[in-house]
Design an enzyme around this catalytic site. Structure first.
Site, PDB file in Angstrom:
ATOM      1  N   LYS A  71       0.843  -1.201   0.000  1.00  0.00           N
ATOM      2  CA  LYS A  71       0.000   0.000   0.000  1.00  0.00           C
ATOM      3  C   LYS A  71       0.877   1.250   0.000  1.00  0.00           C
ATOM      4  O   LYS A  71       0.619   2.201  -0.737  1.00  0.00           O
ATOM      5  CB  LYS A  71      -0.928  -0.005   1.222  1.00  0.00           C
ATOM      6  CG  LYS A  71      -2.089  -0.965   1.068  1.00  0.00           C
ATOM      7  CD  LYS A  71      -2.847  -1.216   2.366  1.00  0.00           C
ATOM      8  CE  LYS A  71      -3.884  -2.320   2.143  1.00  0.00           C
ATOM      9  NZ  LYS A  71      -4.560  -2.746   3.372  1.00  0.00           N
ATOM     10  N   ASP A 114     -10.985   3.207   4.039  1.00  0.00           N
ATOM     11  CA  ASP A 114     -11.442   1.819   3.945  1.00  0.00           C
ATOM     12  C   ASP A 114     -12.961   1.742   3.847  1.00  0.00           C
ATOM     13  O   ASP A 114     -13.507   0.687   3.511  1.00  0.00           O
ATOM     14  CB  ASP A 114     -10.985   1.025   5.184  1.00  0.00           C
ATOM     15  CG  ASP A 114      -9.808   0.110   4.879  1.00  0.00           C
ATOM     16  OD1 ASP A 114      -9.606  -0.218   3.686  1.00  0.00           O
ATOM     17  OD2 ASP A 114      -9.101  -0.283   5.820  1.00  0.00           O
ATOM     18  N   GLN A 157      -4.666  -1.250   9.500  1.00  0.00           N
ATOM     19  CA  GLN A 157      -4.597  -2.606   8.945  1.00  0.00           C
ATOM     20  C   GLN A 157      -5.206  -3.613   9.921  1.00  0.00           C
ATOM     21  O   GLN A 157      -4.827  -3.644  11.095  1.00  0.00           O
ATOM     22  CB  GLN A 157      -3.133  -2.957   8.639  1.00  0.00           C
ATOM     23  CG  GLN A 157      -2.942  -4.296   7.973  1.00  0.00           C
ATOM     24  CD  GLN A 157      -3.548  -4.351   6.564  1.00  0.00           C
ATOM     25  OE1 GLN A 157      -3.407  -3.422   5.774  1.00  0.00           O
ATOM     26  NE2 GLN A 157      -4.228  -5.448   6.250  1.00  0.00           N
TER      27      GLN A 157
END
Ligand code: NDP
Length: 293
Positions: free
Chosen positions: A53, A120, A97
Site C-alpha cells: 500500500k 477503507d 490494517q
C-alpha cells in the site's frame, strides 16, 4: 469465448490515472494528498499488505505516512494516534490494517477514524451513506469488483446478482453497490439453502467466502460474469503452497462469459481503489470536485 478479467492491468491503469489526477490537483491547488497506514504488530501478511500500500501510494504521488506499532500497544495509545491523524491536515486518508491484536477493540478503533478520512469505508457513517446513496468513501474491494463488472457488463440494471458471503468488508457493501445500479441482489451465506440453485440464477456471481474452490463449475449459469474475491492458500503437494479462489476456476471459466482469476483478479484492484479513495477524500475535504477516473 470467455473473457479473463485482467485485474492487474485494470488496476495498473487506474493507479496511473490516480497519479495523473494527483499531479493535476497539485498543479491546480498546490496540495499533495497524504495517506496514513497504521500497522499494529508483526503479522507477516499484514506487513506485506502495508508495504504494498505504501509503495502504491508513493508511486501515485501521494505522501505516505506509515505508523508501525508494537503488538502490545495499549488501546488508549492507539486511539490517541488516530486522534492525532484525524487532526493532521497533511493526512487525508487513514487506514488501520486489520486484524488488530485481541486486546484491542477493532470496532472502537475504526469508529474513531474521522469519516471524511475513512479510506477503507468501514465507519458506520460511510456504511450508512453507501446504503442511502449519499456520497461515501466506499470499501475498496467491492469498489474494485464493480469496476471489473462494469468493464464487461455496461448495463447492470435488471440483472440477477448473487453474492456468496455477507461480511462487512466485502459481501454487504458489494450488495449495496449492485443494488444502487439496479441489479436484483441475493446475499447468500453459510445458512443459505439450495446455494447451487441460487448461484445458477446469477447473471453476476460474486464469491467472497474464504473456502477454496467451493463454487463449482456446474453452479455457474452459462454466460454469467464471475467475480472471485477469495484468496486461499492451499498445499501444492510438494511442501509448498499456491493461491486459489473461492471458485473452481478451471470448471467455471468455460461456462462463464467473463471471470476473474486468482491471483491477478480482484486482489490488485483493492490497492488501486484505496489510493483512489485517498484522492477522493483529499478533494472532498477541501471542497474540490473529485475527478471521475
Ligand atoms: P468472512 O470470513 O468475513 O466472511 C465469509 C462469508 O462467507 C460469511 O458471510 C460466511 O457466512 C460465508 N460462508 C462461509 N462458509 C460458507 C458456505 N459453506 N456457504 C455459504 N457461505 C459461506 O470473509 P471476508 O468477506 O473477509 O473474505 C472472503 C474471502 O475474500 C476470503 O478468502 C478473503 O481472503 C478474501 N478477501 C480478498 C480481498 C482482496 O483484496 N481480494 C479483500 C478481502 C477479502 P456466515 O456469515 O453465515 O458465517
Amino acid at each position: 469465448m470467455t473473457t479473463i478479467i485482467d485485474g492487474k492491468a485494470i488496476a495498473q491503469a487506474l493507479r496511473a490515472r490516480v497519479g495523473e489526477a494527483v499531479a493535476e490537483i497539485g498543479r491546480a491547488h498546490g496540495i499533495q494528498p497524504g495517506l496514513a497506514v497504521v500497522l499494529v504488530g508483526e503479522d507477516p501478511a499484514s506487513a506485506v499488505y502495508v508495504r504494498n500500500k505504501g509503495k502504491a501510494t508513493v508511486e501515485a504521488g501521494l505522501q505516505s505516512f506509515e505508523h508501525k506499532l508494537d503488538a502490545s500497544i495499549a488501546q488508549a495509545d492507539l486511539l490517541a494516534l488516530i486522534d492525532r491523524l484525524n487532526r493532521d491536515d497533511a493526512v487525508d486518508g487513514i487506514l488501520v490494517q486489520l486484524p488488530l491484536p485481541a486486546h484491542i477493540d477493532a470496532e472502537r478503533v475504526l469508529q474513531a477514524i474521522d469519516p471524511a478520512k475513512d479510506v477503507d469505508g468501514f465507519h458506520p457513517v460511510n456504511v450508512g451513506r453507501l446504503w442511502t446513496g449519499a456520497p461515501a468513501l466506499a470499501p475498496c474491494t467491492p469498489t474494485g469488483c464493480m469496476r471489473m463488472i462494469r468493464g464487461v457488463l455496461p448495463k447492470i440494471s435488471g440483472r440477477e446478482a448473487v453474492i456468496v458471503g455477507r461480511s462487512n468488508i466485502v459481501g454487504k457493501p458489494m450488495a449495496a453497490m449492485l443494488l444502487a445500479e439496479s441489479a436484483t441482489v441475493t446475499i447468500a451465506h453459510s445458512r443459505t439453502q439450495d446455494l447451487q440453485q441460487r448461484c445458477l440464477n446469477a447473471d453476476i456471481l460474486v464469491a467472497a467466502v474464504g473456502r477454496p474452490e467451493m463454487i463449482r463449475g456446474d453452479w455457474v449459469k452459462p454466460g454469467a460474469i464471475v467475480i472471485d474475491v477469495g484468496i486461499n492458500r492451499v498445499p501444492r503437494g510438494d511442501g509448498k503452497s499456491r493461491l486459489v479462489g473461492d471458485v473452481a476456476y478451471d470448471e467455471a471459466a468455460p461456462r462463464a462469459r467473463a471471470i476473474t482469476p486468482v491471483p491477478g483478479g480482484v486482489g490488485p484492484m483493492t490497492i488501486a481503489c484505496l489510493i483512489e479513495n485517498a484522492l477522493v477524500a483529499a478533494c472532498r475535504r477541501r471542497g474540490i470536485q473529485p475527478p471521475t477516473l
